[in-house]
Design an enzyme around this catalytic site. Sequence first.
Site, PDB file in Angstrom:
ATOM      1  N   GLU A   4       0.844  -1.200   0.000  1.00 53.56           N
ATOM      2  CA  GLU A   4       0.000   0.000   0.000  1.00 53.56           C
ATOM      3  C   GLU A   4       0.880   1.252   0.000  1.00 53.56           C
ATOM      4  OE1 GLU A   4      -3.352   0.938  -0.288  1.00 53.56           O
ATOM      5  OE2 GLU A   4      -2.354   2.883  -0.184  1.00 53.56           O
ATOM      6  N   GLY A  20      -7.050   0.900   3.619  1.00 56.67           N
ATOM      7  CA  GLY A  20      -8.484   1.244   3.531  1.00 56.67           C
ATOM      8  C   GLY A  20      -8.813   2.048   2.291  1.00 56.67           C
ATOM      9  N   THR A  68      -5.629  -1.005  -7.330  1.00 56.98           N
ATOM     10  CA  THR A  68      -5.093   0.339  -7.069  1.00 56.98           C
ATOM     11  C   THR A  68      -6.148   1.443  -7.091  1.00 56.98           C
ATOM     12  OG1 THR A  68      -4.492   0.393  -9.404  1.00 56.98           O
ATOM     13  CG2 THR A  68      -2.745  -0.178  -7.854  1.00 56.98           C
ATOM     14  N   HIS A 118     -44.264  -7.698  10.826  1.00 53.95           N
ATOM     15  CA  HIS A 118     -45.115  -6.504  10.777  1.00 53.95           C
ATOM     16  C   HIS A 118     -44.997  -5.753  12.099  1.00 53.95           C
ATOM     17  CE1 HIS A 118     -48.466  -3.904   9.846  1.00 53.95           C
ATOM     18  NE2 HIS A 118     -48.932  -4.148  11.061  1.00 53.95           N
TER      19      HIS A 118
HETATM   20  P1  FAD Z   1      -9.383   2.182  -3.406  1.00 56.45           P
HETATM   21  O1  FAD Z   1     -10.268   2.169  -2.235  1.00 56.45           O
HETATM   22  O2  FAD Z   1      -9.243   3.457  -4.144  1.00 56.45           O
HETATM   23  O3  FAD Z   1      -7.965   1.675  -2.912  1.00 56.45           O
HETATM   24  C1  FAD Z   1      -6.862   1.596  -3.743  1.00 56.45           C
HETATM   25  C2  FAD Z   1      -5.597   1.683  -2.918  1.00 56.45           C
HETATM   26  O4  FAD Z   1      -4.484   1.388  -3.748  1.00 56.45           O
HETATM   27  C3  FAD Z   1      -5.330   3.071  -2.355  1.00 56.45           C
HETATM   28  O5  FAD Z   1      -5.162   2.986  -0.966  1.00 56.45           O
HETATM   29  C4  FAD Z   1      -4.051   3.526  -3.053  1.00 56.45           C
HETATM   30  O6  FAD Z   1      -3.208   4.285  -2.198  1.00 56.45           O
HETATM   31  C5  FAD Z   1      -3.388   2.211  -3.386  1.00 56.45           C
HETATM   32  N1  FAD Z   1      -2.472   2.273  -4.525  1.00 56.45           N
HETATM   33  C6  FAD Z   1      -2.709   2.807  -5.746  1.00 56.45           C
HETATM   34  N2  FAD Z   1      -1.642   2.619  -6.566  1.00 56.45           N
HETATM   35  C7  FAD Z   1      -0.722   1.957  -5.838  1.00 56.45           C
HETATM   36  C8  FAD Z   1       0.579   1.466  -6.130  1.00 56.45           C
HETATM   37  N3  FAD Z   1       1.148   1.601  -7.339  1.00 56.45           N
HETATM   38  N4  FAD Z   1       1.256   0.834  -5.149  1.00 56.45           N
HETATM   39  C9  FAD Z   1       0.700   0.669  -3.924  1.00 56.45           C
HETATM   40  N5  FAD Z   1      -0.522   1.104  -3.601  1.00 56.45           N
HETATM   41  C10 FAD Z   1      -1.225   1.739  -4.547  1.00 56.45           C
HETATM   42  N6  FAD Z   1     -18.777   3.115  -2.566  1.00 56.45           N
HETATM   43  C11 FAD Z   1     -19.763   2.429  -1.941  1.00 56.45           C
HETATM   44  O7  FAD Z   1     -19.904   1.241  -2.172  1.00 56.45           O
HETATM   45  N7  FAD Z   1     -20.598   3.048  -1.048  1.00 56.45           N
HETATM   46  C12 FAD Z   1     -20.490   4.357  -0.756  1.00 56.45           C
HETATM   47  O8  FAD Z   1     -21.265   4.885   0.056  1.00 56.45           O
HETATM   48  C13 FAD Z   1     -19.471   5.105  -1.396  1.00 56.45           C
HETATM   49  N8  FAD Z   1     -19.317   6.422  -1.127  1.00 56.45           N
HETATM   50  C14 FAD Z   1     -18.299   7.113  -1.720  1.00 56.45           C
HETATM   51  C15 FAD Z   1     -18.159   8.453  -1.434  1.00 56.45           C
HETATM   52  C16 FAD Z   1     -17.144   9.192  -2.019  1.00 56.45           C
HETATM   53  C17 FAD Z   1     -17.007  10.653  -1.685  1.00 56.45           C
HETATM   54  C18 FAD Z   1     -16.228   8.551  -2.914  1.00 56.45           C
HETATM   55  C19 FAD Z   1     -15.117   9.312  -3.545  1.00 56.45           C
HETATM   56  C20 FAD Z   1     -16.363   7.200  -3.209  1.00 56.45           C
HETATM   57  C21 FAD Z   1     -17.397   6.467  -2.628  1.00 56.45           C
HETATM   58  N9  FAD Z   1     -17.587   5.120  -2.918  1.00 56.45           N
HETATM   59  C22 FAD Z   1     -18.614   4.428  -2.307  1.00 56.45           C
HETATM   60  C23 FAD Z   1     -16.732   4.405  -3.901  1.00 56.45           C
HETATM   61  C24 FAD Z   1     -15.682   3.567  -3.181  1.00 56.45           C
HETATM   62  O9  FAD Z   1     -14.936   4.393  -2.327  1.00 56.45           O
HETATM   63  C25 FAD Z   1     -14.779   2.884  -4.197  1.00 56.45           C
HETATM   64  O10 FAD Z   1     -15.567   2.172  -5.114  1.00 56.45           O
HETATM   65  C26 FAD Z   1     -13.827   1.904  -3.505  1.00 56.45           C
HETATM   66  O11 FAD Z   1     -13.013   2.594  -2.592  1.00 56.45           O
HETATM   67  C27 FAD Z   1     -12.958   1.146  -4.523  1.00 56.45           C
HETATM   68  O12 FAD Z   1     -12.125   0.284  -3.849  1.00 56.45           O
HETATM   69  P2  FAD Z   1     -10.721  -0.193  -4.452  1.00 56.45           P
HETATM   70  O13 FAD Z   1     -10.195  -1.191  -3.475  1.00 56.45           O
HETATM   71  O14 FAD Z   1     -10.902  -0.574  -5.858  1.00 56.45           O
HETATM   72  O15 FAD Z   1      -9.798   1.102  -4.486  1.00 56.45           O
END
Ligand code: FAD
Length: 489
Positions: free
Chosen positions: A36, A41, A150, A467
């Site tokens: 990470e 998270g 990512t 209910h």
């Molecule tokens: P991410 O959570 O983006 O995690 C990716 C991680 O990879 C990051 O920590 C990053 O630092 C790391 N990373 C990237 N590149 C590299 C690299 N080269 N080397 C090492 N680490 C790297 N979704 C819902 O389901 N419900 C909700 O209520 C909701 N509300 C949201 C509200 C907001 C304001 C936003 C912006 C998004 C919301 N989402 C919601 C969407 C949700 O946050 C994303 O769909 C989810 O976080 C995607 O998860 P992920 O694991 O694909 O990526």
Amino acid sequence: AGAKYDYDLVIIGCGVGGHGAALHAVEQGMKVAVIEGHDIGGTCVNRGCVPSKALLAASGRIRDMKNEMHMKSMGIQVGSVSFDRAGVAAHATQLASAIQGNLKRSLEALGVDILIGQAKFVDNHTIKYGLPGRVDVGGQVTAKDVIIATGSVPFVPPGIPIDGKTVFTSDHALKLEWLPNWVAIIGSGYIGLEFSDVYTALGCEVTFIEAMDKIMPGFDTEIARMAERLLIKGRPIDYHTGVIATKVTPGVPGVKPVEIELTDFKTKKVVDTLEVDACMVATGRAPYTNGLNLGSIGVETDRRGFVPVSEKMEVLGSDGKVVPNVYCIGDANGKYMLAHAASAQGISAVENMLGRPNVLNHLSIPAACFTHPEVSFVGVTQEKAEEMAKEQGFPLGVAKTSFKANSKALAEKEGEGMAKMLYRKDTGEILGVHIIGLHAADLIHEASNAIATKQTVQDIKFAVHAHPTLSEVLDELIKSAHVNPPSSS
Ligand code: FAD
């Protein structure tokens, strides 16, 4: 892991997708590491779902006490309501760090190695990681399988300079550093809508700028129309549709307004200039794959930067063939950009690498907008269902019910809301369910479970609901659907 590799599985990125995949892989007996580069998270916990829901929890209570939720008609009087901006903001940041801690502890407890740094591919089995810009002098690990998880970052259209103060994205807005009197929100998808709920509860005015010719363009039209009545009319919100912000000039908080040039989306003619205190850009998310060195494994991202994947989450190379041992899940593949979709894809990827073929039915994944009241859906919209019915020649059923018919909703003074189900009248297959109303985000799961397990209207018609509960909205909805199996002649 066999002697050949350091790990069975290395996951790049530890957002909710990477975290879900790691836990599932360890439970299957695999040796796992996550790499990470920022915060455990990822977006969801630190800059997305979690802090935004904390702000919405506060804004909901403020709405309650300001009597928008009909407290007076239940005989409850509340004095004047005040809040402390920094206190509301602290609730969000404290929640995010508590949940980040939970995630980290759950990985450590199961023996997942957490490696800190930006990661990049050397080949399909070898990953280098280290400080941004200095990855080549960092560490290196090998793994039999690799998952790219990512995630994404806010997408900012050209011509919009983000200063983080008066022109900002959700990353900044969640910190609630100040409260502008008037905020323009570019984009009326779920992120923009949720923020409009927070801002208006905290006393700000909101103007939406939406390129499509209706607000909430991704939603079922009828539900969006009701959302417009419940979430926009009666609140200090107005909107411009069919226009895009072509030029935004940042201001100075309390001193100089932000200027937004509006251009007609179709004619491309400048139609207006807005002067507001702040401008939030909520125009979607862009995949984050920078620096992964995808070329070294023969992968090219698509036009929008997403990593192409098969339905088993296997990464596809520029030749269209599966790249052995590399998977991509979550926002980075763009299939369904929600937190629970990312972790479900993570589990699916692990199952596939273990040789247990697993294809996730994305049409069974629910989505929700956590406004007051909430909006949720699973499967297709009515527009899409009508198109499918026409193309495939099946009779389409549309069942509807109102929250006004639900005793619990009425007891809560929350009779405003509706649920609707699209289904095949010949087979009873459920194609989509849409809900707007109190706790819609929780209510949708009965429908998504039915779709995931391929249950038809007839299969669930006789299920009994307690209910009085809001779940009877779904009971009523299902009971009002009529399936006519084709007569056997
Ligand atoms: P991410 O959570 O983006 O995690 C990716 C991680 O990879 C990051 O920590 C990053 O630092 C790391 N990373 C990237 N590149 C590299 C690299 N080269 N080397 C090492 N680490 C790297 N979704 C819902 O389901 N419900 C909700 O209520 C909701 N509300 C949201 C509200 C907001 C304001 C936003 C912006 C998004 C919301 N989402 C919601 C969407 C949700 O946050 C994303 O769909 C989810 O976080 C995607 O998860 P992920 O694991 O694909 O990526």
